[in-house]
Design a protein around this motif. Structure first.
Motif: not given
Length: 349
Positions: A290-295
């Motif tokens: 899984g990945l938490i990221t901005n745009f």
């Protein structure tokens, strides 16, 4: 048809580019994309997307005061952006001037000290700083925080704290690992209380993170190398998480690149290294679930990375949704939660 640079373009209204941080770190929005339709959430809803036994891997790098202004011996103005330290008193840097400085010349910076130009290393200048003070201490006193080029203002007092994560420890980056900017101490405590585990690595982000891709044939683009340190305890935590059936979730593309780079030659191993890993559709992910990221910017290597992870069509739908729903974009903007899409490996460049 093979994918080209134009496949990673999208229309972004300029007013959606966040110019300032929100009053509270965790007040941003979160777009969850679990291989299905996008779901609009608040970042404080993140614990609802995680499970006890999941492992979040954070990048604890700290942004340095890498930007310096001054002049050459000739009087011409210069702007220096330190890219990376290569010792206690030397660094590679970008230098902007009307005429490039020559080897052996000196630059007078911040009305406080001089540096010697030792030569060129690719597109960077090799600079020697004064030997009577540690490089990072010198930059901290005389340099300025280097905000990204799409933030159209000078860094202010608020940025000194808000363009750092609350867990930033290891100095060396010229850009923040921005997915981590959404976490505050209260949210970290909530995650730990819910059974989510936390682990750390360090990847020092270089100015190359903003480097545009200038070739339509993506196979010809070359990434700048970045240094990382993957601690043994993080490797152990990943192995234990896997054995217990939990997920490994990278907080930010920098954490993802470090983890996947460390697994390129076999099993994940602890240690320090450099990576110029360019993650494109078709990439086989070995560590991150899984990945938490901005745009990310149109036509950027980071947009290619998230497309490789979640699937090109999934990302196109998610970004179209984010634009329509007026999400805030880029470093001070909102966030996404993505899960790995195994079918994305068929989207090969």
């Amino acid at each position: 048809m093979p994918l080209t640079l134009d496949d990673f373009d999208y229309h972004l209204p300029p007013e959606l580019i966040a110019q300032t941080p929100l009053a509270e770190r965790s007040a941003s929005r979160l777009l969850a994309v679990d291989n299905g339709e996008p779901v609009d959430l608040r970042f404080t809803d993140l614990p609802t997307r995680l499970r006890a036994g999941d492992l979040l891997v954070f990048n604890d790098t700290r942004v340095i005061h890498a930007r310096l202004h001054g002049h050459k011996d000739s009087g011409g103005q210069v702007e220096v952006l330190v890219e990376r330290a290569i010792g206690a008193h030397e660094a590679l840097a970008q230098v902007r001037a009307s005429k490039s400085p020559r080897a052996g010349s000196r630059l007078h910076l911040a009305e406080a000290f001089e540096v010697e130009v030792l030569g060129r290393v690719g597109e960077f200048f090799h600079l020697r700083f004064p030997a009577d003070e540690d490089l990072f201490a010198l930059l901290e006193r005389h340099g300025k925080l280097p905000l990204p080029p799409y933030i159209r203002r000078a860094a202010g007092d608020t940025d000194e704290s808000r363009y750092q994560t609350v867990y930033a420890r290891e100095p060396g980056s010229v850009a923040a690992p921005t997915a981590g900017l959404h976490f505050d101490d209260a949210l970290l405590d909530r995650l730990k209380a819910s059974g989510v585990k936390l682990a750390w690595l360090t990847l020092h982000v270089g100015a190359g993170t903003f480097q545009p891709v200038r070739v339509n044939d993506l196979g010809k683009h070359r990434m700048h190398a970045e240094r990382y340190v993957l601690p043994a305890e993080t490797v152990t935590a990943i192995a234990e998480t896997r054995a217990a059936g939990g997920r490994v979730i990278a907080v930010g593309t920098t954490s993802m690149r470090a983890l996947e780079a460390a697994a390129q030659d076999g099993p994940l191993v602890a240690g320090a290294g450099e990576t110029d890993l360019f993650i494109l559709p078709g990439f086989h992910f070995q560590v991150v679930d899984g990945l938490i990221t901005n745009f990310h910017l149109p036509k950027s290597t980071l947009l290619m990375l998230v497309s490789a992870f979640a699937g090109l069509q999934t990302i196109r739908r998610a970004y179209a949704h984010a634009v329509a729903q007026r999400y805030r974009f880029f470093s001070y903007g909102d966030a996404m939660f993505l899960t790995r899409n195994p079918d994305a490996e068929h989207d090969a460049v």
